[in-house]
Design an enzyme around this catalytic site. Sequence first.
Site, mmCIF file in Angstrom:
data_model
loop_
_atom_site.group_PDB
_atom_site.id
_atom_site.type_symbol
_atom_site.label_atom_id
_atom_site.label_comp_id
_atom_site.label_asym_id
_atom_site.label_seq_id
_atom_site.Cartn_x
_atom_site.Cartn_y
_atom_site.Cartn_z
ATOM 1 C CB SER A 30 -1.011 0.090 1.213
ATOM 2 O OG SER A 30 -0.266 0.245 2.376
ATOM 3 C CG HIS A 31 1.986 3.487 2.214
ATOM 4 N ND1 HIS A 31 0.996 2.488 2.789
ATOM 5 C CD2 HIS A 31 1.790 4.978 2.308
ATOM 6 C CE1 HIS A 31 0.072 3.559 3.201
ATOM 7 N NE2 HIS A 31 0.408 4.632 2.763
ATOM 8 C CD GLU A 44 -4.086 -3.511 2.141
ATOM 9 O OE1 GLU A 44 -4.153 -4.292 1.160
ATOM 10 O OE2 GLU A 44 -3.088 -3.173 2.446
HETATM 11 P P1 NDP Z 1 -0.822 -2.946 9.033
HETATM 12 O O1 NDP Z 1 -2.083 -3.392 9.477
HETATM 13 O O2 NDP Z 1 -0.457 -3.798 7.593
HETATM 14 O O3 NDP Z 1 0.456 -3.467 9.802
HETATM 15 C C1 NDP Z 1 0.190 -2.662 11.149
HETATM 16 C C2 NDP Z 1 1.503 -3.167 11.873
HETATM 17 O O4 NDP Z 1 1.171 -4.396 12.820
HETATM 18 C C3 NDP Z 1 3.080 -3.523 11.212
HETATM 19 O O5 NDP Z 1 4.121 -2.957 12.176
HETATM 20 C C4 NDP Z 1 2.800 -4.752 11.269
HETATM 21 O O6 NDP Z 1 4.268 -5.639 10.926
HETATM 22 C C5 NDP Z 1 2.086 -5.104 12.404
HETATM 23 N N1 NDP Z 1 1.548 -6.708 12.241
HETATM 24 C C6 NDP Z 1 0.640 -6.861 11.366
HETATM 25 N N2 NDP Z 1 0.043 -8.273 11.654
HETATM 26 C C7 NDP Z 1 0.844 -8.567 12.707
HETATM 27 C C8 NDP Z 1 0.610 -9.818 13.514
HETATM 28 N N3 NDP Z 1 -0.395 -10.799 13.382
HETATM 29 N N4 NDP Z 1 1.417 -9.760 14.859
HETATM 30 C C9 NDP Z 1 2.261 -8.786 15.065
HETATM 31 N N5 NDP Z 1 2.425 -7.617 14.205
HETATM 32 C C10 NDP Z 1 1.479 -7.630 13.702
HETATM 33 O O7 NDP Z 1 -0.720 -1.426 8.769
HETATM 34 P P2 NDP Z 1 -1.800 -0.473 8.223
HETATM 35 O O8 NDP Z 1 -2.707 -1.071 7.139
HETATM 36 O O9 NDP Z 1 -2.654 -0.052 9.184
HETATM 37 O O10 NDP Z 1 -0.660 0.853 7.570
HETATM 38 C C11 NDP Z 1 -0.064 0.537 6.565
HETATM 39 C C12 NDP Z 1 0.918 1.595 6.165
HETATM 40 O O11 NDP Z 1 -0.049 2.778 5.674
HETATM 41 C C13 NDP Z 1 1.680 2.106 7.453
HETATM 42 O O12 NDP Z 1 3.192 1.800 7.214
HETATM 43 C C14 NDP Z 1 1.563 3.485 7.763
HETATM 44 O O13 NDP Z 1 2.518 4.235 7.887
HETATM 45 C C15 NDP Z 1 0.919 3.757 6.383
HETATM 46 N N6 NDP Z 1 -0.008 5.021 6.405
HETATM 47 C C16 NDP Z 1 0.578 6.257 5.864
HETATM 48 C C17 NDP Z 1 -0.001 7.323 5.933
HETATM 49 C C18 NDP Z 1 0.390 8.583 5.866
HETATM 50 O O14 NDP Z 1 -0.362 9.712 5.754
HETATM 51 N N7 NDP Z 1 1.535 8.878 5.164
HETATM 52 C C19 NDP Z 1 -1.520 7.250 6.420
HETATM 53 C C20 NDP Z 1 -2.145 5.854 6.758
HETATM 54 C C21 NDP Z 1 -1.298 4.978 6.674
HETATM 55 P P3 NDP Z 1 4.405 -6.207 9.518
HETATM 56 O O15 NDP Z 1 4.626 -5.006 8.429
HETATM 57 O O16 NDP Z 1 5.819 -6.879 9.635
HETATM 58 O O17 NDP Z 1 3.467 -7.003 9.021
HETATM 59 O O1 PYC Z 2 -3.097 4.873 3.047
HETATM 60 O O2 PYC Z 2 -4.534 6.055 4.216
HETATM 61 C C1 PYC Z 2 -3.411 5.854 3.399
HETATM 62 C C2 PYC Z 2 -2.517 7.127 3.200
HETATM 63 C C3 PYC Z 2 -2.943 8.486 3.169
HETATM 64 C C4 PYC Z 2 -1.794 9.243 2.838
HETATM 65 C C5 PYC Z 2 -0.704 8.460 2.465
HETATM 66 N N1 PYC Z 2 -1.191 7.038 2.785
#
Ligand code: NDP
Ligand code: PYC
Length: 345
Positions: free
Chosen positions: A47-48, A188
């Site tokens: 997703s990133h 996602e």
């Molecule tokens: P995920 O739900 O995929 O993962 C969240 C965290 O939980 C990760 O560190 C992941 O590690 C860990 N994890 C997942 N499954 C398990 C498990 N079973 N046991 C232990 N740890 C676990 O992330 P999101 O979908 O919430 O977010 C994805 C990305 O989006 C993030 O990197 C976030 O920074 C980015 N984002 C950026 C935004 C922006 O404005 N720039 C806005 C919103 C999101 P692992 O990676 O090893 O699976």
């Molecule tokens: O995946 O929610 C997101 C997001 C917003 C800005 C960058 N990533």
Amino acid sequence: MSETRLITIRDLEAKVTRIFEISGIRAETAAAMARVIVAGERDNCKSHGIYRIEGCLRVLRAGKVVPDAVPTLNDTGGPILQVHAGGGFACPAFEDGKDLLIDKARRFGMGAMVIRDCLHFSALWYEVEELASQGLAALSMCPSYSSVAPAGGTTALLGTNPMAFGYPRPGDHPYVFDFATSVVARGEIELHRRAGKPIPEGWAIDSEGQPTTDPEAALAGAMLPFGAHKGSAISTMIELLAGAMLGEFMSAEARDFIGGTTFLPRHGALILAFDPDKFSAGSGRDPVAEGETLLRSIEGQGARLPSQRRFAARSLSEQQGIALTAAEFEMLDRFEAQGLAAVDL
Ligand code: NDP
Ligand code: PYC
């Protein structure tokens, strides 16, 4: 499953850098963006990863980000460092301020980097992992644009507001978690839409406030916070700390400024770094060793630590290269050949 072909991390970085350069981004920013995006792809954070290139080109084409912005550092000598991104992308601002933030954390015990007026499109683990690899504990957070309903509400108000945390581990990758405070990142849902796949129940509501599994309806309606009122409160904290407290946009203003949720948002970001040795001074205990005892106990139960999947993916990419589908190669080639003309508004 579609067939994949391998590309080295270095070659992918060069390709992504070229895409941004021919799209009018200054060379240092293009390289910093490529490093962050390829790190996401390398660690299988789809997703990133390279999926984000299109979003970056679209904001450029729409004139919603400053392609040649040069970050400026405003250091008044205390623990807070302000980096003005000047309406440009956040990654060069972080890179330019990082060493000074580390110095401040070592000198004062803690340091804070405030990034002003930036476009933050990337995963946050990239930032905290860099700091934790230098022996610091780190927290990073930023608002986004209104796309998440508060728990109990029905209208998008909060952003997906990510938060990442890093803590050093001796001789190992640091402990790092990083998540959106919505059930999943918005990217996602967008990936599900593109793949024509329904989203799981519980991710979003439609514009009538009803639960939906249709990604299109979810994007038009509101995503949901993770953990109901708990995620909603953490998300609100991020609005307050990384929006209101910094004098930068909160997610609602970011959405209004950018004109909807079809372009990546502009706002501020807050990155905190702590020196564990300074905080534990006088206790006679080793804060990293103490942390390690806990982390090993978690692993000892057979539980996986956050980022373990990511580090395993990284190790594979480093050994064999990054696997991309034919469609992904075609997308990269198109962007490289056409630059901004390859994207629609
Ligand atoms: P995920 O739900 O995929 O993962 C969240 C965290 O939980 C990760 O560190 C992941 O590690 C860990 N994890 C997942 N499954 C398990 C498990 N079973 N046991 C232990 N740890 C676990 O992330 P999101 O979908 O919430 O977010 C994805 C990305 O989006 C993030 O990197 C976030 O920074 C980015 N984002 C950026 C935004 C922006 O404005 N720039 C806005 C919103 C999101 P692992 O990676 O090893 O699976
Ligand atoms: O995946 O929610 C997101 C997001 C917003 C800005 C960058 N990533």
